[in-house]
Structure formats: C-alpha cells, structure tokens
Scaffold this motif. Sequence first.
Motif, PDB file in Angstrom:
ATOM      1  N   PHE A  35      -0.307   9.347  -0.756  1.00  0.00           N
ATOM      2  CA  PHE A  35      -0.050   8.246  -1.682  1.00  0.00           C
ATOM      3  C   PHE A  35       0.154   6.937  -0.926  1.00  0.00           C
ATOM      4  O   PHE A  35      -0.378   5.896  -1.304  1.00  0.00           O
ATOM      5  CB  PHE A  35       1.154   8.556  -2.571  1.00  0.00           C
ATOM      6  N   LEU A  36       0.913   6.996   0.166  1.00  0.00           N
ATOM      7  CA  LEU A  36       1.133   5.802   0.975  1.00  0.00           C
ATOM      8  C   LEU A  36      -0.187   5.279   1.531  1.00  0.00           C
ATOM      9  O   LEU A  36      -0.463   4.078   1.498  1.00  0.00           O
ATOM     10  CB  LEU A  36       2.110   6.109   2.114  1.00  0.00           C
ATOM     11  N   SER A  37      -0.998   6.192   2.022  1.00  0.00           N
ATOM     12  CA  SER A  37      -2.304   5.814   2.559  1.00  0.00           C
ATOM     13  C   SER A  37      -3.166   5.136   1.502  1.00  0.00           C
ATOM     14  O   SER A  37      -3.753   4.080   1.730  1.00  0.00           O
ATOM     15  CB  SER A  37      -3.005   7.070   3.098  1.00  0.00           C
ATOM     16  N   MET A  38      -3.236   5.765   0.334  1.00  0.00           N
ATOM     17  CA  MET A  38      -4.060   5.216  -0.748  1.00  0.00           C
ATOM     18  C   MET A  38      -3.477   3.905  -1.276  1.00  0.00           C
ATOM     19  O   MET A  38      -4.218   2.967  -1.579  1.00  0.00           O
ATOM     20  CB  MET A  38      -4.168   6.217  -1.898  1.00  0.00           C
ATOM     21  N   ALA A  39      -2.172   3.836  -1.401  1.00  0.00           N
ATOM     22  CA  ALA A  39      -1.543   2.625  -1.929  1.00  0.00           C
ATOM     23  C   ALA A  39      -1.782   1.443  -0.996  1.00  0.00           C
ATOM     24  O   ALA A  39      -2.142   0.358  -1.448  1.00  0.00           O
ATOM     25  CB  ALA A  39      -0.050   2.848  -2.135  1.00  0.00           C
ATOM     26  N   LEU A  40      -1.593   1.671   0.300  1.00  0.00           N
ATOM     27  CA  LEU A  40      -1.823   0.583   1.245  1.00  0.00           C
ATOM     28  C   LEU A  40      -3.290   0.183   1.284  1.00  0.00           C
ATOM     29  O   LEU A  40      -3.619  -1.000   1.396  1.00  0.00           O
ATOM     30  CB  LEU A  40      -1.351   0.988   2.643  1.00  0.00           C
ATOM     31  N   ASP A  41      -4.162   1.160   1.180  1.00  0.00           N
ATOM     32  CA  ASP A  41      -5.588   0.887   1.280  1.00  0.00           C
ATOM     33  C   ASP A  41      -6.155   0.240   0.022  1.00  0.00           C
ATOM     34  O   ASP A  41      -6.858  -0.757   0.089  1.00  0.00           O
ATOM     35  CB  ASP A  41      -6.334   2.183   1.592  1.00  0.00           C
ATOM     36  N   PHE A  42      -5.834   0.797  -1.135  1.00  0.00           N
ATOM     37  CA  PHE A  42      -6.485   0.343  -2.358  1.00  0.00           C
ATOM     38  C   PHE A  42      -5.656  -0.622  -3.190  1.00  0.00           C
ATOM     39  O   PHE A  42      -6.176  -1.567  -3.761  1.00  0.00           O
ATOM     40  CB  PHE A  42      -6.904   1.543  -3.218  1.00  0.00           C
ATOM     41  N   TRP A  43      -4.366  -0.384  -3.292  1.00  0.00           N
ATOM     42  CA  TRP A  43      -3.573  -1.250  -4.140  1.00  0.00           C
ATOM     43  C   TRP A  43      -3.456  -2.648  -3.541  1.00  0.00           C
ATOM     44  O   TRP A  43      -3.578  -3.646  -4.238  1.00  0.00           O
ATOM     45  CB  TRP A  43      -2.195  -0.654  -4.381  1.00  0.00           C
ATOM     46  N   LEU A  44      -3.248  -2.705  -2.228  1.00  0.00           N
ATOM     47  CA  LEU A  44      -3.107  -4.009  -1.594  1.00  0.00           C
ATOM     48  C   LEU A  44      -4.401  -4.817  -1.629  1.00  0.00           C
ATOM     49  O   LEU A  44      -4.384  -6.029  -1.778  1.00  0.00           O
ATOM     50  CB  LEU A  44      -2.644  -3.844  -0.146  1.00  0.00           C
ATOM     51  N   PHE A  45      -5.525  -4.127  -1.481  1.00  0.00           N
ATOM     52  CA  PHE A  45      -6.787  -4.848  -1.348  1.00  0.00           C
ATOM     53  C   PHE A  45      -7.643  -4.824  -2.615  1.00  0.00           C
ATOM     54  O   PHE A  45      -8.417  -5.718  -2.856  1.00  0.00           O
ATOM     55  CB  PHE A  45      -7.585  -4.295  -0.167  1.00  0.00           C
ATOM     56  N   SER A  46      -7.526  -3.806  -3.434  1.00  0.00           N
ATOM     57  CA  SER A  46      -8.383  -3.689  -4.616  1.00  0.00           C
ATOM     58  C   SER A  46      -7.613  -3.791  -5.922  1.00  0.00           C
ATOM     59  O   SER A  46      -8.219  -3.863  -6.971  1.00  0.00           O
ATOM     60  CB  SER A  46      -9.131  -2.348  -4.592  1.00  0.00           C
ATOM     61  N   ARG A  47      -6.299  -3.689  -5.852  1.00  0.00           N
ATOM     62  CA  ARG A  47      -5.456  -3.748  -7.044  1.00  0.00           C
ATOM     63  C   ARG A  47      -5.815  -2.678  -8.071  1.00  0.00           C
ATOM     64  O   ARG A  47      -5.908  -2.941  -9.255  1.00  0.00           O
ATOM     65  CB  ARG A  47      -5.528  -5.131  -7.695  1.00  0.00           C
ATOM     66  N   LEU A  48      -6.017  -1.460  -7.588  1.00  0.00           N
ATOM     67  CA  LEU A  48      -6.244  -0.342  -8.504  1.00  0.00           C
ATOM     68  C   LEU A  48      -4.935   0.004  -9.203  1.00  0.00           C
ATOM     69  O   LEU A  48      -3.851  -0.173  -8.637  1.00  0.00           O
ATOM     70  CB  LEU A  48      -6.755   0.885  -7.750  1.00  0.00           C
ATOM     71  N   PRO A  49      -5.001   0.540 -10.409  1.00  0.00           N
ATOM     72  CA  PRO A  49      -3.773   0.927 -11.115  1.00  0.00           C
ATOM     73  C   PRO A  49      -3.054   2.095 -10.422  1.00  0.00           C
ATOM     74  O   PRO A  49      -3.666   2.886  -9.704  1.00  0.00           O
ATOM     75  CB  PRO A  49      -4.251   1.324 -12.508  1.00  0.00           C
ATOM     76  N   PHE A  50      -1.763   2.184 -10.695  1.00  0.00           N
ATOM     77  CA  PHE A  50      -0.915   3.224 -10.106  1.00  0.00           C
ATOM     78  C   PHE A  50      -1.470   4.628 -10.364  1.00  0.00           C
ATOM     79  O   PHE A  50      -1.484   5.472  -9.481  1.00  0.00           O
ATOM     80  CB  PHE A  50       0.506   3.088 -10.674  1.00  0.00           C
ATOM     81  N   VAL A  51      -1.930   4.892 -11.586  1.00  0.00           N
ATOM     82  CA  VAL A  51      -2.447   6.216 -11.942  1.00  0.00           C
ATOM     83  C   VAL A  51      -3.681   6.551 -11.112  1.00  0.00           C
ATOM     84  O   VAL A  51      -3.840   7.687 -10.643  1.00  0.00           O
ATOM     85  CB  VAL A  51      -2.768   6.288 -13.453  1.00  0.00           C
TER      86      VAL A  51
END
Length: 187
Positions: A76-92
């Motif tokens: 989750f940390l890996s995905m959150a740092l990779d996608f949420w920070l740069f792509s703003r994907l939703p939490f789900v």
Amino acid sequence: MLHEILSFVINTVTGLLAGFLLLRFWMQVQRVRPPVALAQAIFQLTDWIVHPIRRIVPGFRGYDWASLIAVFLAAFLSMALDFWLFSRLPFVAIAVMSLFRVIQWIVYGLMALLILEAIFSWVNPHAPFAPFIRALNEPVLLPLRKILPPFGGLDFSPMVALILLQVMNRVMASLQDEVLSKVVFFS
C-alpha cells in the motif's frame, strides 16, 4: 525521469521488505527452521514492523498474520507513494492495486524459491540451505509430482510449477487492469 527513479527505489525497497516478510510467514506456515544466520537476518529486518502489528492482530492457528498485514502495508505504501502522489488515483484504487501487488510478490517469491532449488540440485544438493529451500517448495511441488512422475530420473515438476506461476501472473495482470479500470471509472 525523476518519477521513474523514485518509483524504482520505492518498489525495490518495499519489494525486498515484502520478500522477507513473506518468507517469514511461509517459514512459519511450513514449520521450517532456517539456518541460524538467515533466521537472524529475517527477524532483524522485519521485527520493527511485525511486533507493533502483532500487538493489535495476534497470531491465529499458528499463523503470523502480522507478517501478512505488514506485506499489505508495504504494498500500500509503495502504491500510494507511486500513484497517489503523482496520478491522484482514488484510495480504493490504490488498495486494490496493493492487493494485486501482494499476490504478484507471492508469485515472484515462489518462482525464486523454485529457481533456487533447481540451482542447488545442479550445483550442490547437500548445501546447508538446500533442505530449507526444498521444504519451502514442497507444498507447491508435491501435488504436481503426484500428477507428473519423474521421466528417466528427471523431475519436471519445478518447470511445470514455474510455467503455471507465469500463467497465474499474466492472468492476475490482466485481471488487475480490468478491475482497476472499473474501480477508477466508478470513483
């Protein structure tokens, strides 16, 4: 370019941590004792995250669920740092991708164990790590050995297991794309 480098570093660090956590879990499931040096390394590298989680989620039926939860947290940390920070994907979407990442790590770990067993069988079947690796692979190879007996003294079950794991990995990748597109669409 910077995003790719950062993503590579994050994925490498979390992948190594997850590998040790999965090995810790699998050793306990199989009731396999590793060589002392390896056991010390695994526990020293993972205790910092497993022990706090274990206070909240104790082991059940002899399984160390804290190790698996830690694997999911690493994913989750890996995905959150990779996608949420740069792509703003939703939490789900990040949670779903994390689940698929954990499955991918499990498949890669099983493949690595199979390759290690093959190398030991060719180079030095009596090496100190060989029985440990063999015991970890036994649940994967035993059902295949029942179906596919050795031909001419050669055991093809590791090769068949590797092929099946590759197929599973590809199916999971296409399933991930399909599920992720639906999750992102509905978010």
